[in-house]
Write a protein that holds these residues in place. Structure first.
Motif, PDB file in Angstrom:
ATOM      1  N   LEU A   1       5.804   4.161 101.220  1.00  0.00           N
ATOM      2  CA  LEU A   1       5.148   5.447 100.949  1.00  0.00           C
ATOM      3  C   LEU A   1       5.355   5.858  99.501  1.00  0.00           C
ATOM      4  O   LEU A   1       4.434   6.359  98.846  1.00  0.00           O
ATOM      5  N   GLY A   2       6.546   5.640  98.973  1.00  0.00           N
ATOM      6  CA  GLY A   2       6.813   5.944  97.567  1.00  0.00           C
ATOM      7  C   GLY A   2       5.928   5.140  96.639  1.00  0.00           C
ATOM      8  O   GLY A   2       5.399   5.674  95.650  1.00  0.00           O
ATOM      9  N   ARG A   3       5.743   3.875  96.948  1.00  0.00           N
ATOM     10  CA  ARG A   3       4.860   3.033  96.126  1.00  0.00           C
ATOM     11  C   ARG A   3       3.425   3.537  96.175  1.00  0.00           C
ATOM     12  O   ARG A   3       2.728   3.559  95.160  1.00  0.00           O
ATOM     13  N   MET A   4       2.975   3.915  97.369  1.00  0.00           N
ATOM     14  CA  MET A   4       1.609   4.425  97.480  1.00  0.00           C
ATOM     15  C   MET A   4       1.469   5.748  96.727  1.00  0.00           C
ATOM     16  O   MET A   4       0.435   5.993  96.111  1.00  0.00           O
ATOM     17  N   MET A   5       2.495   6.586  96.776  1.00  0.00           N
ATOM     18  CA  MET A   5       2.436   7.860  96.047  1.00  0.00           C
ATOM     19  C   MET A   5       2.368   7.602  94.550  1.00  0.00           C
ATOM     20  O   MET A   5       1.607   8.257  93.832  1.00  0.00           O
TER      21      MET A   5
ATOM     22  N   LEU B   1      -2.618  -6.732 104.619  1.00  0.00           N
ATOM     23  CA  LEU B   1      -3.343  -6.391 103.390  1.00  0.00           C
ATOM     24  C   LEU B   1      -2.415  -5.737 102.372  1.00  0.00           C
ATOM     25  O   LEU B   1      -2.537  -5.993 101.168  1.00  0.00           O
ATOM     26  N   ALA B   2      -1.491  -4.910 102.834  1.00  0.00           N
ATOM     27  CA  ALA B   2      -0.533  -4.269 101.921  1.00  0.00           C
ATOM     28  C   ALA B   2       0.292  -5.330 101.196  1.00  0.00           C
ATOM     29  O   ALA B   2       0.576  -5.202 100.007  1.00  0.00           O
ATOM     30  N   HIS B   3       0.638  -6.376 101.906  1.00  0.00           N
ATOM     31  CA  HIS B   3       1.366  -7.484 101.278  1.00  0.00           C
ATOM     32  C   HIS B   3       0.462  -8.178 100.258  1.00  0.00           C
ATOM     33  O   HIS B   3       0.888  -8.460  99.132  1.00  0.00           O
ATOM     34  N   GLU B   4      -0.783  -8.425 100.628  1.00  0.00           N
ATOM     35  CA  GLU B   4      -1.712  -9.117  99.729  1.00  0.00           C
ATOM     36  C   GLU B   4      -1.940  -8.357  98.427  1.00  0.00           C
ATOM     37  O   GLU B   4      -2.092  -8.971  97.376  1.00  0.00           O
ATOM     38  N   VAL B   5      -1.965  -7.020  98.490  1.00  0.00           N
ATOM     39  CA  VAL B   5      -2.220  -6.241  97.274  1.00  0.00           C
ATOM     40  C   VAL B   5      -0.938  -5.857  96.540  1.00  0.00           C
ATOM     41  O   VAL B   5      -0.981  -5.165  95.520  1.00  0.00           O
TER      42      VAL B   5
ATOM     43  N   LEU C   1      -1.488   4.084 105.113  1.00  0.00           N
ATOM     44  CA  LEU C   1      -1.714   2.765 104.526  1.00  0.00           C
ATOM     45  C   LEU C   1      -3.188   2.377 104.645  1.00  0.00           C
ATOM     46  O   LEU C   1      -3.795   1.892 103.682  1.00  0.00           O
ATOM     47  N   GLN C   2      -3.768   2.630 105.799  1.00  0.00           N
ATOM     48  CA  GLN C   2      -5.179   2.312 106.030  1.00  0.00           C
ATOM     49  C   GLN C   2      -6.088   3.047 105.041  1.00  0.00           C
ATOM     50  O   GLN C   2      -6.968   2.435 104.422  1.00  0.00           O
TER      51      GLN C   2
ATOM     52  N   ALA D   1      -8.495  -2.243 110.449  1.00  0.00           N
ATOM     53  CA  ALA D   1      -8.725  -1.528 111.701  1.00  0.00           C
ATOM     54  C   ALA D   1      -7.495  -1.501 112.604  1.00  0.00           C
ATOM     55  O   ALA D   1      -7.515  -0.854 113.642  1.00  0.00           O
ATOM     56  N   SER D   2      -6.447  -2.201 112.208  1.00  0.00           N
ATOM     57  CA  SER D   2      -5.243  -2.241 113.039  1.00  0.00           C
ATOM     58  C   SER D   2      -4.008  -2.163 112.144  1.00  0.00           C
ATOM     59  O   SER D   2      -4.072  -2.490 110.953  1.00  0.00           O
ATOM     60  N   PRO D   3      -2.891  -1.747 112.725  1.00  0.00           N
ATOM     61  CA  PRO D   3      -1.657  -1.681 111.929  1.00  0.00           C
ATOM     62  C   PRO D   3      -1.266  -3.021 111.311  1.00  0.00           C
ATOM     63  O   PRO D   3      -0.898  -3.082 110.130  1.00  0.00           O
ATOM     64  N   LYS D   4      -1.341  -4.086 112.083  1.00  0.00           N
ATOM     65  CA  LYS D   4      -0.918  -5.393 111.554  1.00  0.00           C
ATOM     66  C   LYS D   4      -1.825  -5.858 110.424  1.00  0.00           C
ATOM     67  O   LYS D   4      -1.358  -6.436 109.437  1.00  0.00           O
ATOM     68  N   ARG D   5      -3.105  -5.585 110.527  1.00  0.00           N
ATOM     69  CA  ARG D   5      -4.032  -5.944 109.449  1.00  0.00           C
ATOM     70  C   ARG D   5      -3.698  -5.132 108.198  1.00  0.00           C
ATOM     71  O   ARG D   5      -3.687  -5.670 107.085  1.00  0.00           O
ATOM     72  N   ALA D   6      -3.400  -3.854 108.375  1.00  0.00           N
ATOM     73  CA  ALA D   6      -3.033  -3.015 107.235  1.00  0.00           C
ATOM     74  C   ALA D   6      -1.766  -3.540 106.564  1.00  0.00           C
ATOM     75  O   ALA D   6      -1.677  -3.583 105.329  1.00  0.00           O
TER      76      ALA D   6
END
Length: 133
Positions: free
Chosen positions: A123-127, A71-75, A50-51, A63-68
């Motif tokens: 992961l599927g969405r990122m792929m 951000l994943a939610h924001e995008v 995700l990072q 820089a951290s899992p929670k931030r990632a």
């Protein structure tokens, strides 16, 4: 996107190992503990994928899992409820590293199936997003 695809492949392989144990109805203590260990490394592979995805595809640093996760939610990679579950997942991952007791292990194991499903979806969405245009 090469680095993203590499990280996604690692995360998918890790997720496959977690899925082998996460859905057992009556695991032995050994199976439960192995599943929790697999959860730990799967979570690490997941958030690092995700990072890298956020950095290379969106130009965002986490820089951290929670931030990632935020951000994943924001995008748009995660819906709000998925992001909430992912933040709980991050908390559970931290608990497995710092604290161990029978009650905690049973509670976390009970949530592993839902966590595995969530990681698989994201992961599927990122792929899908990572495919060349």
């Amino acid at each position: 996107m090469g680095r993203v695809l590499e990280r996604l492949a690692v995360a998918k392989r890790a997720l496959g190992t977690l899925e082998e144990l996460a859905y057992r109805e009556a695991p032995s203590p050994l199976e439960r503990d192995a599943a929790i260990q697999r959860f730990e490394y799967t979570f690490e592979a997941f958030w690092k994928a995700l990072q890298v995805f956020l950095r290379e595809r969106e130009g965002l640093e986490a820089a951290s899992p929670k931030r990632a996760i935020r951000l994943a939610h924001e995008v748009g990679l995660m819906e709000e409820e998925e992001a909430r579950l992912a933040l709980t997942m991050a908390d559970d991952r931290n608990l497995t590293v710092h604290t161990y007791n029978e009650t905690l292990a049973q509670a976390i194991f009970a949530r592993l199936g839902g966590y595995a499903q969530l990681m698989g979806k994201v992961l599927g969405r990122m792929m899908d997003e990572g495919r060349p245009l």
